[in-house]
Design an enzyme around this catalytic site. Sequence first.
Site, PDB file in Angstrom:
ATOM      1  N   ARG A  70     -18.508 -18.973  -6.274  1.00  0.00           N
ATOM      2  CA  ARG A  70     -17.214 -19.553  -5.884  1.00  0.00           C
ATOM      3  C   ARG A  70     -17.095 -19.733  -4.369  1.00  0.00           C
ATOM      4  NH1 ARG A  70     -11.292 -17.423  -5.620  1.00  0.00           N
ATOM      5  NH2 ARG A  70     -10.087 -19.264  -6.212  1.00  0.00           N
ATOM      6  N   ILE A  83      -7.808 -24.422  -4.363  1.00  0.00           N
ATOM      7  CA  ILE A  83      -8.782 -24.114  -5.409  1.00  0.00           C
ATOM      8  C   ILE A  83      -8.035 -23.144  -6.317  1.00  0.00           C
ATOM      9  CG2 ILE A  83      -9.842 -22.290  -3.983  1.00  0.00           C
ATOM     10  CD1 ILE A  83     -12.469 -22.733  -5.461  1.00  0.00           C
ATOM     11  N   SER A  84      -8.040 -23.417  -7.608  1.00  0.00           N
ATOM     12  CA  SER A  84      -7.253 -22.622  -8.545  1.00  0.00           C
ATOM     13  C   SER A  84      -7.692 -21.165  -8.594  1.00  0.00           C
ATOM     14  CB  SER A  84      -7.366 -23.204  -9.957  1.00  0.00           C
ATOM     15  OG  SER A  84      -6.774 -24.469 -10.018  1.00  0.00           O
ATOM     16  N   GLN A  85      -6.751 -20.325  -8.965  1.00  0.00           N
ATOM     17  CA  GLN A  85      -7.010 -18.909  -9.203  1.00  0.00           C
ATOM     18  C   GLN A  85      -8.074 -18.809 -10.305  1.00  0.00           C
ATOM     19  OE1 GLN A  85      -3.440 -17.028 -10.595  1.00  0.00           O
ATOM     20  NE2 GLN A  85      -4.449 -15.101 -11.041  1.00  0.00           N
TER      21      GLN A  85
END
Length: 189
Positions: free
Chosen positions: A40, A66-68
């Site tokens: 990530r 950026i999404s959780q």
Amino acid sequence: MRKYEDTYQHKGLRKKLVDLLREKGITDERVLDAINAIPRHYFLDSAFDKIAYEDRAFQIAAGQTISQPYTVAYQTQLLQIKKGDKVLEIGTGSVYQATILAEMGARVYTIERQKKLYDLQKGYYFRSKYPNIKFFFGDGFEGLPTYAPFDKVIITAAAPFIPPKLVEQLKPGGLMVIPLDEGGSQRML
């Protein structure tokens, strides 16, 4: 130029993240394996290397996030990805969600409406590893009628309504995952 390095520390942090996602109710081992396989921190500015595996969203370019990781895992689990699925993703962002889907064997068609983010995707680190991701610039709510129908559709950011054109581009019996904005709260459908 960013130096891409996936150290033992990064791998350890990813494993801890996967354990946390499992504790939070993610049960699809294929989803967890994909999250464990994808660094990530490659999708964030190098300043975030040490905190990239925290279960939270981070700012990226063009005022987007950026999404959780839990959201990525949850939406992916809801999609029930099978190898070879043709998936339309609305909101490419950092390309992290698309990469998770591609790692699971999906053919991903991803649309980004923010020109700055779309331009940044030209430098996508995993481009040669995941040729099953196709990038498009435009209004995601219009979809990609030329490439339809899709087995699955995922919308990565809250939408004010279910876009009819995306429903039309879904195969009969297909699946769409969308966070619906209900005036102050969101509901995952």
